[in-house]
Design an enzyme around this catalytic site. Sequence first.
Site, PDB file in Angstrom:
ATOM      1  N   LEU A 100      -5.972  -5.641 -20.823  1.00 38.43           N
ATOM      2  CA  LEU A 100      -5.088  -5.637 -19.647  1.00 38.43           C
ATOM      3  C   LEU A 100      -3.914  -4.671 -19.856  1.00 38.43           C
ATOM      4  O   LEU A 100      -3.145  -4.817 -20.804  1.00 38.43           O
ATOM      5  CB  LEU A 100      -4.558  -7.052 -19.388  1.00 38.43           C
ATOM      6  CG  LEU A 100      -3.596  -7.188 -18.196  1.00 38.43           C
ATOM      7  CD1 LEU A 100      -4.316  -6.884 -16.892  1.00 38.43           C
ATOM      8  CD2 LEU A 100      -2.962  -8.564 -18.180  1.00 38.43           C
ATOM      9  N   ASP A 101      -3.783  -3.712 -18.958  1.00 37.96           N
ATOM     10  CA  ASP A 101      -2.728  -2.691 -19.015  1.00 37.96           C
ATOM     11  C   ASP A 101      -2.716  -1.973 -20.371  1.00 37.96           C
ATOM     12  O   ASP A 101      -1.684  -1.454 -20.799  1.00 37.96           O
ATOM     13  CB  ASP A 101      -1.343  -3.307 -18.736  1.00 37.96           C
ATOM     14  CG  ASP A 101      -1.250  -3.901 -17.340  1.00 37.96           C
ATOM     15  OD1 ASP A 101      -1.888  -3.366 -16.421  1.00 37.96           O
ATOM     16  OD2 ASP A 101      -0.536  -4.906 -17.167  1.00 37.96           O
ATOM     17  N   LEU A 131      -9.338  -7.839 -13.672  1.00 38.18           N
ATOM     18  CA  LEU A 131     -10.761  -7.527 -13.559  1.00 38.18           C
ATOM     19  C   LEU A 131     -11.487  -7.875 -14.857  1.00 38.18           C
ATOM     20  O   LEU A 131     -10.916  -7.778 -15.949  1.00 38.18           O
ATOM     21  CB  LEU A 131     -10.944  -6.042 -13.258  1.00 38.18           C
ATOM     22  CG  LEU A 131     -10.474  -5.611 -11.863  1.00 38.18           C
ATOM     23  CD1 LEU A 131     -10.347  -4.101 -11.778  1.00 38.18           C
ATOM     24  CD2 LEU A 131     -11.414  -6.145 -10.783  1.00 38.18           C
ATOM     25  N   GLY A 173       0.776  -1.235   0.000  1.00 39.71           N
ATOM     26  CA  GLY A 173       0.000   0.000   0.000  1.00 39.71           C
ATOM     27  C   GLY A 173       0.804   1.279   0.000  1.00 39.71           C
ATOM     28  O   GLY A 173       0.327   2.306   0.500  1.00 39.71           O
ATOM     29  N   GLU A 201       5.918   6.888  -9.058  1.00 39.91           N
ATOM     30  CA  GLU A 201       4.516   6.456  -8.956  1.00 39.91           C
ATOM     31  C   GLU A 201       3.772   7.325  -7.961  1.00 39.91           C
ATOM     32  O   GLU A 201       2.648   7.783  -8.209  1.00 39.91           O
ATOM     33  CB  GLU A 201       4.430   4.988  -8.504  1.00 39.91           C
ATOM     34  CG  GLU A 201       5.110   4.017  -9.435  1.00 39.91           C
ATOM     35  CD  GLU A 201       4.811   2.560  -9.097  1.00 39.91           C
ATOM     36  OE1 GLU A 201       3.764   2.279  -8.481  1.00 39.91           O
ATOM     37  OE2 GLU A 201       5.628   1.693  -9.459  1.00 39.91           O
ATOM     38  N   ASN A 227       1.417   3.146  -2.611  1.00 42.59           N
ATOM     39  CA  ASN A 227       0.645   4.106  -3.415  1.00 42.59           C
ATOM     40  C   ASN A 227      -0.578   4.595  -2.641  1.00 42.59           C
ATOM     41  O   ASN A 227      -0.932   5.779  -2.714  1.00 42.59           O
ATOM     42  CB  ASN A 227       0.238   3.492  -4.759  1.00 42.59           C
ATOM     43  CG  ASN A 227       1.360   3.570  -5.779  1.00 42.59           C
ATOM     44  OD1 ASN A 227       1.649   4.644  -6.306  1.00 42.59           O
ATOM     45  ND2 ASN A 227       2.015   2.442  -6.041  1.00 42.59           N
ATOM     46  N   HIS A 262       0.862   1.347 -13.520  1.00 40.14           N
ATOM     47  CA  HIS A 262       1.586   0.170 -14.004  1.00 40.14           C
ATOM     48  C   HIS A 262       3.074   0.517 -14.096  1.00 40.14           C
ATOM     49  O   HIS A 262       3.436   1.517 -14.729  1.00 40.14           O
ATOM     50  CB  HIS A 262       1.061  -0.268 -15.370  1.00 40.14           C
ATOM     51  CG  HIS A 262       1.738  -1.506 -15.859  1.00 40.14           C
ATOM     52  ND1 HIS A 262       1.449  -2.752 -15.353  1.00 40.14           N
ATOM     53  CD2 HIS A 262       2.728  -1.681 -16.769  1.00 40.14           C
ATOM     54  CE1 HIS A 262       2.220  -3.649 -15.938  1.00 40.14           C
ATOM     55  NE2 HIS A 262       3.007  -3.030 -16.802  1.00 40.14           N
TER      56      HIS A 262
END
Length: 229
Positions: free
Chosen positions: A149-150, A98, A17, A179, A19, A114
């Site tokens: 995806l991404d 997802l 965690g 990030e 971020n 990412h």
Amino acid sequence: MKTGNRGRLAILISGRGSNLQAFIDASAGGALAADIAVVISNNPDAGGLRLARRAGIPTRSIDHRDYPSREAFDAALAAEVGQRDVDLVILAGFMRILTPVFIEPFSGRLLNVHPSLLPKYPGLHTHQRALDAGDTEAGVTVHFVTLELDGGPPIIQARVPILPGDTAQTLADRVIVQEHLIYPLAAQWLISGRLQLTDHGACLDGEPIPATGIDYSPGASSGAPTEPG
Ligand code: GRF
């Protein structure tokens, strides 16, 4: 309930965690005009859940192992997020792929970070792959989440150099600093109405964002103002 005209976020995590902590700090410090309504983890042992509780943020564990399919898990996740009346969903080290069951209801208000310069290296082990390829730089991308995806439209990228002797870990340590800077900034742009996902990709202040995102590399002059608004 909304506080003044501040936005409301749901943050989805799976791990430590860091971020998430950047969002907690940005929210408390004024760089992000939003409150974190809930932190949800698919991993009940995620360290980030403790960070959230320490900050007084409601938490929920929704363990994907309790569901018979990805779709069933995503439906439970969507129901939980849906009842929190959030403006934006932040994937912050959320390590589950997802399905449309979750992505479609939150399209345009679902962001991911990412750790690569997308479109390079979608998926896992990005830093090792950059090293193995002999790249001279690496970085991070904040992007809208779509069904690919991404592969959703990038919003911001930050680049860092790859230095002699780098390992995947030293590179990750250099990238994650970036990030923590660019992810709350992208969220602020969306909360303030400056950032949108359109049929043609991501737009900032009504202008299309370049295919690799706005360059927020250390020392870059991106041309995009950084102040909240
Ligand atoms: C970050 O490197 C992020 O880019 C990736 O997973 C990591 C999560 O780290 N998707 P943390 O849990 O936010 O510290």
